[in-house]
Motif scaffolding. Sequence first.
Motif, PDB file in Angstrom:
ATOM      1  N   PRO A   1      15.742  -5.318  -4.203  1.00 22.23           N
ATOM      2  CA  PRO A   1      15.897  -4.635  -2.908  1.00 22.23           C
ATOM      3  C   PRO A   1      16.681  -3.330  -3.023  1.00 22.23           C
ATOM      4  CG  PRO A   1      16.249  -6.980  -2.640  1.00 22.23           C
ATOM      5  CD  PRO A   1      16.131  -6.742  -4.114  1.00 22.23           C
ATOM      6  N   GLU A   2      17.662  -3.295  -3.912  1.00 23.80           N
ATOM      7  CA  GLU A   2      18.457  -2.081  -4.093  1.00 23.80           C
ATOM      8  C   GLU A   2      17.601  -0.974  -4.727  1.00 23.80           C
ATOM      9  OE1 GLU A   2      20.791  -5.536  -3.496  1.00 23.80           O
ATOM     10  OE2 GLU A   2      19.362  -5.112  -5.117  1.00 23.80           O
ATOM     11  N   GLN A   3      16.770  -1.323  -5.680  1.00 22.54           N
ATOM     12  CA  GLN A   3      15.892  -0.330  -6.308  1.00 22.54           C
ATOM     13  C   GLN A   3      14.817   0.149  -5.331  1.00 22.54           C
ATOM     14  OE1 GLN A   3      14.679  -2.814  -9.615  1.00 22.54           O
ATOM     15  NE2 GLN A   3      16.016  -1.724 -11.044  1.00 22.54           N
ATOM     16  N   LEU A   4      14.305  -0.756  -4.526  1.00 18.31           N
ATOM     17  CA  LEU A   4      13.281  -0.392  -3.544  1.00 18.31           C
ATOM     18  C   LEU A   4      13.829   0.598  -2.523  1.00 18.31           C
ATOM     19  CD1 LEU A   4      10.460  -0.824  -2.295  1.00 18.31           C
ATOM     20  CD2 LEU A   4      11.391  -2.828  -1.114  1.00 18.31           C
ATOM     21  N   ALA A   5      15.108   0.476  -2.186  1.00 24.26           N
ATOM     22  CA  ALA A   5      15.716   1.353  -1.182  1.00 24.26           C
ATOM     23  C   ALA A   5      15.690   2.823  -1.598  1.00 24.26           C
ATOM     24  CB  ALA A   5      17.160   0.914  -0.917  1.00 24.26           C
ATOM     25  N   ALA A   6      15.540   3.104  -2.893  1.00 28.45           N
ATOM     26  CA  ALA A   6      15.516   4.487  -3.363  1.00 28.45           C
ATOM     27  C   ALA A   6      14.189   5.176  -3.052  1.00 28.45           C
ATOM     28  CB  ALA A   6      15.781   4.521  -4.871  1.00 28.45           C
ATOM     29  N   TYR A   7      13.193   4.406  -2.604  1.00 25.93           N
ATOM     30  CA  TYR A   7      11.868   4.967  -2.314  1.00 25.93           C
ATOM     31  C   TYR A   7      11.612   4.994  -0.804  1.00 25.93           C
ATOM     32  CZ  TYR A   7      11.112   4.179  -7.294  1.00 25.93           C
ATOM     33  OH  TYR A   7      11.213   4.200  -8.660  1.00 25.93           O
TER      34      TYR A   7
ATOM     35  N   LEU B   1       4.960  -3.222 -10.710  1.00 21.79           N
ATOM     36  CA  LEU B   1       6.400  -3.023 -10.822  1.00 21.79           C
ATOM     37  C   LEU B   1       7.131  -4.183 -10.166  1.00 21.79           C
ATOM     38  CD1 LEU B   1       6.831   0.755  -9.901  1.00 21.79           C
ATOM     39  CD2 LEU B   1       6.824  -0.256 -12.179  1.00 21.79           C
ATOM     40  N   TYR B   2       8.327  -4.463 -10.669  1.00 26.46           N
ATOM     41  CA  TYR B   2       9.192  -5.479 -10.060  1.00 26.46           C
ATOM     42  C   TYR B   2      10.509  -4.789  -9.733  1.00 26.46           C
ATOM     43  CZ  TYR B   2       5.843  -8.995 -11.571  1.00 26.46           C
ATOM     44  OH  TYR B   2       4.687  -9.730 -11.745  1.00 26.46           O
ATOM     45  N   LEU B   3      10.764  -4.617  -8.431  1.00 26.00           N
ATOM     46  CA  LEU B   3      11.950  -3.892  -7.979  1.00 26.00           C
ATOM     47  C   LEU B   3      12.862  -4.819  -7.201  1.00 26.00           C
ATOM     48  CD1 LEU B   3      10.255  -0.606  -6.657  1.00 26.00           C
ATOM     49  CD2 LEU B   3      11.201  -1.029  -8.939  1.00 26.00           C
TER      50      LEU B   3
ATOM     51  N   VAL C   1       8.731  -7.480  -4.949  1.00 25.69           N
ATOM     52  CA  VAL C   1      10.183  -7.429  -4.792  1.00 25.69           C
ATOM     53  C   VAL C   1      10.793  -8.572  -5.589  1.00 25.69           C
ATOM     54  CG1 VAL C   1      12.105  -7.465  -3.179  1.00 25.69           C
ATOM     55  CG2 VAL C   1       9.933  -6.424  -2.488  1.00 25.69           C
ATOM     56  N   ASN C   2      11.756  -8.256  -6.406  1.00 18.48           N
ATOM     57  CA  ASN C   2      12.429  -9.250  -7.236  1.00 18.48           C
ATOM     58  C   ASN C   2      13.721  -9.668  -6.533  1.00 18.48           C
ATOM     59  OD1 ASN C   2      13.190 -10.892  -9.320  1.00 18.48           O
ATOM     60  ND2 ASN C   2      13.675  -9.239 -10.749  1.00 18.48           N
ATOM     61  N   ARG C   3      13.691 -10.834  -5.915  1.00 20.11           N
ATOM     62  CA  ARG C   3      14.837 -11.288  -5.131  1.00 20.11           C
ATOM     63  C   ARG C   3      15.701 -12.252  -5.942  1.00 20.11           C
ATOM     64  NH1 ARG C   3      14.869  -9.205  -0.528  1.00 20.11           N
ATOM     65  NH2 ARG C   3      12.967  -8.387   0.415  1.00 20.11           N
ATOM     66  N   PRO C   4      16.991 -12.338  -5.581  1.00 18.67           N
ATOM     67  CA  PRO C   4      17.884 -13.236  -6.331  1.00 18.67           C
ATOM     68  C   PRO C   4      17.505 -14.697  -6.137  1.00 18.67           C
ATOM     69  CG  PRO C   4      18.984 -12.349  -4.386  1.00 18.67           C
ATOM     70  CD  PRO C   4      17.695 -11.606  -4.514  1.00 18.67           C
ATOM     71  N   GLU C   5      17.835 -15.491  -7.102  1.00 20.36           N
ATOM     72  CA  GLU C   5      17.517 -16.912  -7.057  1.00 20.36           C
ATOM     73  C   GLU C   5      18.258 -17.570  -5.885  1.00 20.36           C
ATOM     74  OE1 GLU C   5      17.680 -20.826 -10.011  1.00 20.36           O
ATOM     75  OE2 GLU C   5      18.358 -18.851 -10.703  1.00 20.36           O
ATOM     76  N   GLY C   6      17.556 -18.436  -5.180  1.00 17.78           N
ATOM     77  CA  GLY C   6      18.159 -19.145  -4.056  1.00 17.78           C
ATOM     78  C   GLY C   6      18.011 -18.438  -2.726  1.00 17.78           C
TER      79      GLY C   6
ATOM     80  N   ALA D   1       7.537  -2.700   1.604  1.00 13.31           N
ATOM     81  CA  ALA D   1       7.147  -4.035   1.167  1.00 13.31           C
ATOM     82  C   ALA D   1       6.936  -4.922   2.383  1.00 13.31           C
ATOM     83  CB  ALA D   1       8.211  -4.635   0.258  1.00 13.31           C
ATOM     84  N   ILE D   2       6.035  -5.870   2.240  1.00 14.99           N
ATOM     85  CA  ILE D   2       5.805  -6.863   3.277  1.00 14.99           C
ATOM     86  C   ILE D   2       5.501  -8.182   2.602  1.00 14.99           C
ATOM     87  CG2 ILE D   2       3.369  -6.175   3.499  1.00 14.99           C
ATOM     88  CD1 ILE D   2       3.584  -7.046   6.468  1.00 14.99           C
ATOM     89  N   ASN D   3       6.249  -9.195   2.979  1.00 10.83           N
ATOM     90  CA  ASN D   3       6.109 -10.530   2.404  1.00 10.83           C
ATOM     91  C   ASN D   3       6.253 -10.498   0.878  1.00 10.83           C
ATOM     92  OD1 ASN D   3       5.792 -13.301   2.929  1.00 10.83           O
ATOM     93  ND2 ASN D   3       3.655 -13.233   2.295  1.00 10.83           N
ATOM     94  N   GLY D   4       7.115  -9.596   0.399  1.00 13.90           N
ATOM     95  CA  GLY D   4       7.412  -9.538  -1.027  1.00 13.90           C
ATOM     96  C   GLY D   4       6.503  -8.649  -1.845  1.00 13.90           C
TER      97      GLY D   4
END
Length: 271
Positions: free
Chosen positions: A110-116, A106-108, A237-242, A128-131
């Motif tokens: 940070p906002e989606q991960l917070a639901a779990y 899965l690719y979540l 974890v799918n983080r924003p670019e930059g 999550a740890i180190n992504g």
Amino acid sequence: MADSEATVRRRKPEPKSKEASAPAEPETVESEEEPAKKPVPIKTLLEEEDAYSPYVDILRVITFLFFASCGLSYLISSGETFFWGMKKPPNYLKADWWKLQLRGPLYLTPEQLAAYDGTDPAKPIYLAINGTIYDVSSNARTYGPGGSYRYFAGVDASRSYVTGCFAEDRTPDMRGVEEMFRPLDDPTGVDRHWSKEELAELKAKERADAERQVYEGLLHWVNFFKNSQKYNFVGYVNRPEGWPGTEPQRQLCEAAQSTRLKRQIPEKTSP
């Protein structure tokens, strides 16, 4: 004389005896085999077929499978159990593990991960740890609401694994964490024992050592979850670019800052 020779020539061979000309009849050998069995009447065969019950064979198969299952369980669990009641079964015996193999990671965000984070009992608990995301639902007592490690649920809190500031450092941003392993500057004190060039060289070495300690400290926990038989890999974890340049750098938390000490004066070695 001539007549005698002609007589000899014209003499026909005597016919062979009837016994000699006829082929020899094979000797009659009495058979030592047992007399052929009488055929079983069809009525008897039908009666035996009607009397046959398949349940005996079914019972044999079930009994065999039962004992085979017990033996296999004993081997896989290294003698822990005969009935598959293992405390830590291997991944290939877990339904969730097979679901993951079929669907892929899965690719979540940070906002989606917070639901779990464990507040919704219908959802698993992820951290999550180190992504990398792991399912820690099997230890809900620790990572769920009210647990001692609840701060790690629903977030990538890599920074807090190193600093020890669970509540403050619920972020994966590791910038500046190495400062907790660097000595404090003391320009009017011990720092005067080094020249400007020597102090710059010393600080560079201190920074390299501090960054190594941060790396090793985080790697310990990364490997802990990676190699765990209790927690299953979920995805990333799918983080924003930059990122993390899009966020301001955090200050070192108070607990981590308090561990820093002043530089020590190097001991003089005797000649």
